[in-house]
Write a protein that holds these residues in place. Structure first.
Motif, PDB file in Angstrom:
ATOM      1  N   UNK A  10      69.558  58.953 -11.442  1.00  0.00           N
ATOM      2  CA  UNK A  10      69.130  59.190 -12.507  1.00  0.00           C
ATOM      3  C   UNK A  10      70.049  59.203 -13.652  1.00  0.00           C
ATOM      4  N   UNK A  11      71.113  59.721 -13.418  1.00  0.00           N
ATOM      5  CA  UNK A  11      72.159  59.935 -14.365  1.00  0.00           C
ATOM      6  C   UNK A  11      72.461  58.683 -15.036  1.00  0.00           C
ATOM      7  N   UNK A  12      72.886  57.833 -14.069  1.00  0.00           N
ATOM      8  CA  UNK A  12      73.353  56.309 -14.281  1.00  0.00           C
ATOM      9  C   UNK A  12      72.245  55.458 -14.906  1.00  0.00           C
ATOM     10  N   UNK A  13      71.068  55.341 -14.695  1.00  0.00           N
ATOM     11  CA  UNK A  13      70.056  54.453 -14.915  1.00  0.00           C
ATOM     12  C   UNK A  13      69.065  55.179 -16.094  1.00  0.00           C
ATOM     13  N   UNK A  14      68.875  56.520 -16.078  1.00  0.00           N
ATOM     14  CA  UNK A  14      67.666  57.036 -17.228  1.00  0.00           C
ATOM     15  C   UNK A  14      68.580  57.830 -17.993  1.00  0.00           C
ATOM     16  N   UNK A  15      69.873  57.952 -17.744  1.00  0.00           N
ATOM     17  CA  UNK A  15      70.815  58.793 -18.728  1.00  0.00           C
ATOM     18  C   UNK A  15      70.226  60.241 -19.106  1.00  0.00           C
ATOM     19  N   UNK A  16      69.746  60.791 -18.182  1.00  0.00           N
ATOM     20  CA  UNK A  16      69.240  62.092 -17.921  1.00  0.00           C
ATOM     21  C   UNK A  16      69.600  62.857 -16.809  1.00  0.00           C
ATOM     22  N   UNK A  17      68.763  64.184 -16.613  1.00  0.00           N
ATOM     23  CA  UNK A  17      69.224  64.530 -15.187  1.00  0.00           C
ATOM     24  C   UNK A  17      67.900  64.835 -14.600  1.00  0.00           C
ATOM     25  N   UNK A  18      67.720  65.282 -13.357  1.00  0.00           N
ATOM     26  CA  UNK A  18      66.532  65.432 -12.538  1.00  0.00           C
ATOM     27  C   UNK A  18      65.807  66.727 -13.064  1.00  0.00           C
ATOM     28  N   UNK A  19      66.612  67.614 -13.479  1.00  0.00           N
ATOM     29  CA  UNK A  19      66.157  68.937 -13.982  1.00  0.00           C
ATOM     30  C   UNK A  19      65.492  68.656 -15.292  1.00  0.00           C
ATOM     31  N   UNK A  20      66.121  67.808 -16.194  1.00  0.00           N
ATOM     32  CA  UNK A  20      65.295  67.658 -17.594  1.00  0.00           C
ATOM     33  C   UNK A  20      63.971  66.976 -17.334  1.00  0.00           C
ATOM     34  N   UNK A  21      63.892  65.922 -16.104  1.00  0.00           N
ATOM     35  CA  UNK A  21      62.832  65.158 -15.937  1.00  0.00           C
ATOM     36  C   UNK A  21      61.651  66.282 -15.575  1.00  0.00           C
ATOM     37  N   UNK A  22      62.036  67.073 -14.782  1.00  0.00           N
ATOM     38  CA  UNK A  22      61.221  68.067 -14.121  1.00  0.00           C
ATOM     39  C   UNK A  22      60.634  69.007 -15.165  1.00  0.00           C
ATOM     40  N   UNK A  23      61.614  69.446 -16.085  1.00  0.00           N
ATOM     41  CA  UNK A  23      61.050  70.133 -17.447  1.00  0.00           C
ATOM     42  C   UNK A  23      60.025  69.469 -18.027  1.00  0.00           C
ATOM     43  N   UNK A  24      60.239  68.226 -18.266  1.00  0.00           N
ATOM     44  CA  UNK A  24      59.460  67.341 -19.006  1.00  0.00           C
ATOM     45  C   UNK A  24      57.886  67.353 -18.120  1.00  0.00           C
TER      46      UNK A  24
END
Length: 350
Positions: free
Chosen positions: A197-211
């Motif tokens: 997630x960090x390498x390909x999407x430049x974010x974190x799992x936590x932030x994606x769940x927040x979204x």
């Protein structure tokens, strides 16, 4: 001549490939390059990024959960009492209805009938299995044969009837989507490691769940049917490229996306779509360009429709991961500026 009337020519739409998309399904197994026809810059790039992410994670699990296509004629009677008598007769004659319907097709099977009474109107929703065809024409012709049988044999004669009375969900999103099935009900899931997630999407799992949580509330507040980012983008592009009925995106692009953290801190992502209307034979699938796109997928011809449904689920999952990742990282606007508006600026400068 079997696809259009008053023919004057064709319209060319660019086609790109998204992939590889690895699917570990019941019917779709392997790495797929998905043809997408679109004029929207950044769309193919986004679905390709999501597909490659899924593949790097080992692929998504995809499952065909159910399938069926409906037609829903209505029969009008003088009184509610007559309507009730008709229902009693109809529910004891399903086998006769099946014989009438299946005499019109080599591949279709009338599987079930549901009854809805509204005053002196009776709606009969006939559900069919349509083989490898999407099946709208098949079920229309078969249901007409059933209606003819009813007109000739029912002891309670309807005042009139209509072949389709808007209860089947054809080409529209409806509240019955999650209770029933129209076309193919499919689901797909994947677990993405934190590092990916960090390498390909430049974010974190936590932030994606927040979204996902915030967008779920946004969906509730806006009254949407289902909860997802943009199923219609991928489905419309695939349908157009592969000879599907593009108008069926109206019901196909209904479903639910879910993101959560698992116990290892990785991202769990899933999609479920109850109304994917696709076929690998019939309709536009026999046109040269559309058949070529199905052949790129390896899903042209008989025996491939169920796999195509699972590919649709995997494609939608890829699109959800990519767009939500972009919204979390701030890449969403930048990607559109670079890929869509960048060309305009270069022309102006030239």
């Amino acid at each position: 001549r079997h696809n259009i009337e008053n023919f004057i020519g064709t319209v060319k739409v660019p086609v790109g490939l998204a992939g590889p998309l690895r699917i570990n399904g019941l019917f779709a197994r392997g790495d797929f390059y998905v043809p997408l026809a679109t004029t929207e810059a950044a769309l193919v790039a986004s679905y390709s990024r999501g597909s490659q992410l899924i593949t790097s994670a080992g692929g998504c699990t995809a499952v065909l959960l159910n399938e069926g296509v409906q037609r829903a004629p209505v029969f009008a009677f003088a009184t509610l009492a007559e309507a009730g008598q008709f229902v009693l007769w109809a529910t004891t004659n399903l086998e006769e209805f099946q014989r009438a319907a299946e005499a019109t097709t080599r591949h279709g099977k009338l599987r079930d009938m549901r009854v809805t009474v509204e005053g002196n109107h009776v709606y009969l929703t006939f559900e069919y299995i349509t083989g490898d065809a999407s099946g709208q024409n098949m079920v229309t012709i078969a249901t007409e044969a059933v209606c003819d049988y009813i007109e000739k044999n029912s002891p309670i004669r309807p005042r009139y009837h209509f072949l389709e009375a808007n209860l089947s969900g054809d080409k529209k999103a409806s509240a019955q989507s999650f209770l029933l099935v129209r076309g193919k009900k499919v689901s797909a899931e994947v677990v993405i490691a934190r590092e990916l997630v960090q390498e390909r999407l430049h974010t974190t799992p936590e932030r994606m769940v927040d979204y996902w949580r915030a967008s779920a509330m946004g969906g509730v507040l806006s009254g949407t049917l289902g909860l997802h980012g943009h199923y219609a983008n991928g489905l419309a592009a695939l349908y157009l490229a592969c000879g599907q009925d593009v108008a069926c995106v109206a019901e196909s692009a209904v479903g639910v996306t879910r993101f959560e953290l698992n116990e290892q801190g990785a991202l769990y992502a899933s999609v479920t779509l109850p109304n994917v209307m696709v076929g690998s034979v019939g309709g536009g699938t026999g046109l040269p360009s559309q058949r070529a796109c199905l052949e790129v997928l390896g899903l042209a011809g008989p025996g491939k429709a169920q796999a195509l449904g699972e590919v649709c689920a995997g494609l939608c999952l890829a699109g959800e991961l990519s767009i939500i990742g972009a919204l979390c990282s701030g890449d969403f606007s930048r990607a559109h500026r670079k890929l869509a508006r960048g060309r305009e600026r270069s022309k102006e400068q030239g």
